[in-house]
Design a protein around this motif. Structure first.
Motif, short mmCIF file in Angstrom:
data_model
loop_
_atom_site.label_atom_id
_atom_site.label_comp_id
_atom_site.label_asym_id
_atom_site.label_seq_id
_atom_site.Cartn_x
_atom_site.Cartn_y
_atom_site.Cartn_z
N GLY A 63 4.36 14.56 -10.25
CA GLY A 63 4.39 15.98 -10.52
C GLY A 63 5.01 16.78 -9.40
O GLY A 63 5.42 17.92 -9.59
N HIS A 64 5.07 16.20 -8.22
CA HIS A 64 5.63 16.90 -7.06
C HIS A 64 7.11 16.59 -6.87
O HIS A 64 7.86 17.41 -6.35
N PHE A 65 7.52 15.40 -7.26
CA PHE A 65 8.93 15.00 -7.17
C PHE A 65 9.32 14.34 -8.48
O PHE A 65 8.49 13.69 -9.13
N ASN A 66 10.57 14.47 -8.89
CA ASN A 66 10.95 13.87 -10.16
C ASN A 66 11.08 12.35 -10.03
O ASN A 66 11.16 11.80 -8.94
N ARG A 67 11.09 11.68 -11.18
CA ARG A 67 11.07 10.22 -11.21
C ARG A 67 12.29 9.62 -10.52
O ARG A 67 12.18 8.64 -9.78
N GLN A 95 12.46 6.88 -7.45
CA GLN A 95 13.12 5.59 -7.65
C GLN A 95 14.19 5.34 -6.59
O GLN A 95 14.27 4.26 -5.99
N ILE A 96 15.02 6.34 -6.36
CA ILE A 96 16.11 6.19 -5.37
C ILE A 96 15.54 6.05 -3.97
O ILE A 96 15.95 5.18 -3.18
N GLY A 97 14.57 6.92 -3.62
CA GLY A 97 13.99 6.88 -2.28
C GLY A 97 13.32 5.55 -1.98
O GLY A 97 13.48 4.99 -0.89
N PHE A 98 12.57 5.03 -2.96
CA PHE A 98 11.86 3.78 -2.73
C PHE A 98 12.81 2.59 -2.71
O PHE A 98 12.70 1.70 -1.85
N THR A 116 0.83 -1.20 0.00
CA THR A 116 0.00 0.00 0.00
C THR A 116 0.86 1.25 0.00
O THR A 116 1.97 1.27 0.52
N GLY A 117 0.31 2.29 -0.55
CA GLY A 117 1.05 3.53 -0.73
C GLY A 117 1.60 3.65 -2.13
O GLY A 117 1.81 4.76 -2.63
N ALA A 118 1.84 2.51 -2.78
CA ALA A 118 2.37 2.54 -4.14
C ALA A 118 1.38 3.17 -5.11
O ALA A 118 1.78 3.72 -6.14
N GLU A 119 0.08 3.12 -4.77
CA GLU A 119 -0.92 3.66 -5.68
C GLU A 119 -0.83 5.17 -5.80
O GLU A 119 -1.35 5.76 -6.75
N GLY A 120 -0.17 5.82 -4.84
CA GLY A 120 -0.05 7.28 -4.90
C GLY A 120 1.20 7.76 -5.59
O GLY A 120 1.35 8.95 -5.86
N MET A 121 2.11 6.83 -5.93
CA MET A 121 3.39 7.25 -6.50
C MET A 121 3.23 7.90 -7.86
O MET A 121 3.91 8.88 -8.18
N PHE A 122 2.32 7.37 -8.71
CA PHE A 122 2.16 7.95 -10.04
C PHE A 122 1.66 9.37 -9.97
O PHE A 122 2.05 10.23 -10.77
#
Length: 421
Positions: free
Chosen positions: A110-114, A118-121, A100-106
Motif C-alpha cells: 500500500g505504500h509502494f507499488n508492486r 519487484q525491481i528493488g528486490f 527475513t524482512g520478506a514478511e513485511g513486503m505484502f
C-alpha cells in the motif's frame, strides 16, 4: 505477529543502549511526515548500504576464496543436510536470517507499488545480500577465529569507520518497512471491524495505502524503547531474533559478549516471522481457492511446497522461545487480546441490537405519538456509496446502522423527518 516483529526489529538497531533510544525516538517522530517524505531521506542511506556492502563482498571474494560462489547451487543444501543431520537442522535458525524482512513486503504494497518492490528486490536487495554473505563467508574460510565478529572483521581497515556509521544508520532505516507494515495492518483491521478505532491519517494524495496512526506509532515506540532498555541489548534480545545459536555451534557462549550479539542480530529476524509466513501461506491459498477460483491442483502445487519449507524452519526455531523469543510472542498476544476483546464486544452489541430490533408497525406507532415533531423534508436512507465500503461491509449491516442512528436521534431530540426514502 507482524506488530510484534515490528517492535523487535527497531530494537536491534544498535549495540549502544542510549544511542539506540535516541535514534529510535527520532525514527518514530519522523513517521508523521508520511512514507513518501521519510523514504526520500532514507532511500539514499539504503542504496549506499547495499552498494558498499556489495563492493566489499566482491573484494573479499576475490581476495579470500573466489570459489565460494559455487554455494549458489542448491545441491550443496542437500549435501549439507546429508552430511550433518540434526546439526544442519539446528543451524536452520541461522539460515533463516537470509529471508527475513520478506514478511513485511505484502503489507508495504500500500505504500509502494508492486513494480517498485519487484525491481528493488530483484535488482538491488537480493544481489547485494548474496554478494555480501558470500564475501563474509569467503573471509571466514581463511579466518574462522573471527566468526564472533564476522561482519566488521571482514571490512578492510580504511573503510571500517565509514562502514560503521553507514551500518548504524541502515539498521535504523531498515526498521521503517516493519513500522509501515504495522500501520497498514491496523488500517485493514479497522475496515474489518476487528480492532478498536484509532486515528488513521492518509499522508499521500496519490497513494491511498500510505497511512499513519499516531496511537500505534507511540505504542510501538514505547514497546521498542522498553525492549532496548529492559534487555539492555543482551543475549535475550538476540534470542528473540535467534541468531546466536549459530555461533553456539562453533564457540564458547561465554566468549560471546553482548555487543557482538547485537551487531549480528541486526541482520536477523524474530521467531514470529516464520508464523507470519505460515499464516500468509494459508490465507493466500484460501484466496486462490475461494476468490480467484483457482483449480485445486494449482492451489496444492503452491501450498504443499511452501508449507513444507516453512514447517521445517518453524520446528527448528521453536525451542528458542524460552530463551528470549517469548518477547515477540508476548507483544503479539497483547494485540491479539485487544482484537479478540473488541470483536467479542461488537458481537455482543450486534446481538443486543438484533434482539431489540423495531419493525415498521412499531415505528409508525411511535411516530404517531403527539410528542414527536415531524420536520419538513425528505431523508434518504441507503448504503454508503464509497466502493471500498460496499466491498468491505455487509449492506444489511449498514442499513441497520443507519436506522439505529435515526432512531437514536428520534429518542433524544423527539424530531423526525416527514418522509423517508
Amino acid at each position: 505477529m507482524v506488530i510484534g516483529d515490528g517492535a523487535l526489529t527497531p530494537a536491534t538497531c544498535d549495540h549502544v543502549v542510549w544511542l539506540s533510544v535516541v535514534l529510535l525516538i527520532a525514527l518514530f517522530a519522523c513517521q508523521r511526515y508520511g512514507t513518501s517524505k521519510v523514504s526520500v531521506s532514507f532511500s539514499p542511506i539504503m542504496l549506499m548500504w547495499f552498494a558498499t556492502n556489495a563492493s566489499i563482498g566482491v573484494y573479499n571474494i576475490i581476495n579470500y576464496h573466489p570459489s565460494i560462489l559455487k554455494a549458489v547451487s542448491p545441491h550443496y543444501v542437500v549435501k549439507f543436510f546429508m552430511s550433518n543431520g540434526k546439526t544442519a537442522w539446528d543451524l536452520l535458525r541461522a539460515v533463516f536470517l537470509g529471508i527475513t524482512g520478506a514478511e513485511g513486503m505484502f503489507a508495504d504494497l500500500g505504500h509502494f507499488n508492486r513494480r517498485a518492490i519487484q525491481i528493488g528486490f530483484s535488482f538491488v536487495v537480493y544481489p547485494a545480500l548474496v554478494i555480501t554473505y558470500a564475501g563474509e563467508t569467503a573471509y571466514l574460510v581463511k579466518n574462522p577465529e573471527k566468526i564472533t565478529d564476522a561482519y566488521y572483521s571482514s571490512l578492510p581497515e580504511p573503510v571500517y569507520w565509514p562502514m560503521f556509521v553507514i551500518s548504524t544508520l541502515a539498521a535504523v532505516v531498515s526498521s521503517q518497512s516493519m513500522i509501515s507494515a504495522c500501520f497498514s495492518i491496523i488500517k485493514q483491521s479497522l475496515f474489518l471491524g476487528c480492532f478498536p478505532r484509532v486515528n488513521i491519517i492518509h499522508t499521500s494524495s496519490e497513494h491511498e495505502g500510505q497511512v499513519y496512526s499516531p496511537e500505534i506509532n507511540y505504542i510501538l515506540m514505547i514497546l521498542t524503547v522498553g525492549l532496548v532498555v529492559g534487555f539492555k541489548g543482551g543475549v535475550e534480545l538476540a534470542n528473540a531474533y535467534d541468531y546466536n545459536h549459530f555461533l553456539d555451534k562453533f564457540i564458547d557462549a561465554d566468549y560471546m559478549d553482548d555487543h557482538v550479539v547485537i551487531e549480528l542480530s541486526m541482520m536477523s529476524t524474530g521467531v514470529v516471522v516464520i508464523w507470519v509466513m505460515i499464516i500468509t501461506t494459508f490465507l493466500t491459498s484460501l484466496v486462490m481457492l475461494i476468490i480467484w477460483k483457482t483449480s485445486v491442483v494449482l492451489v496444492l502445487a503452491f501450498f504443499l511446497p511452501y508449507m513444507l519449507i516453512e514447517s521445517i524452519f518453524m520446528t527448528s526455531l521453536l525451542n528458542k522461545i524460552p530463551q528470549g523469543g517469548w518477547a515477540s510472542y508476548a507483544i503479539s498476544a497483547f494485540f491479539l487480546t485487544i482484537m479478540l476483546s473488541w470483536t467479542y464486544g461488537r458481537s455482543k452489541r450486534a446481538t443486543y441490537e438484533a434482539e431489540r430490533e423495531m419493525n415498521i408497525r412499531e415505528l409508525d406507532q411511535m411516530l404517531l405519538s403527539s410528542n414527536i415533531y415531524r420536520t419538513p423534508g425528505i431523508c434518504f436512507v441507503g448504503p454508503p456509496f464509497h466502493p471500498s465500503f460496499i466491498v468491505t461491509f455487509n449492506t444489511q449491516t449498514q442499513y441497520a446502522k443507519l436506522w439505529w442512528s435515526l432512531l437514536s436521534e428520534l429518542y433524544q431530540s423527539k424530531l423526525f423527518y416527514q418522509r423517508i426514502g
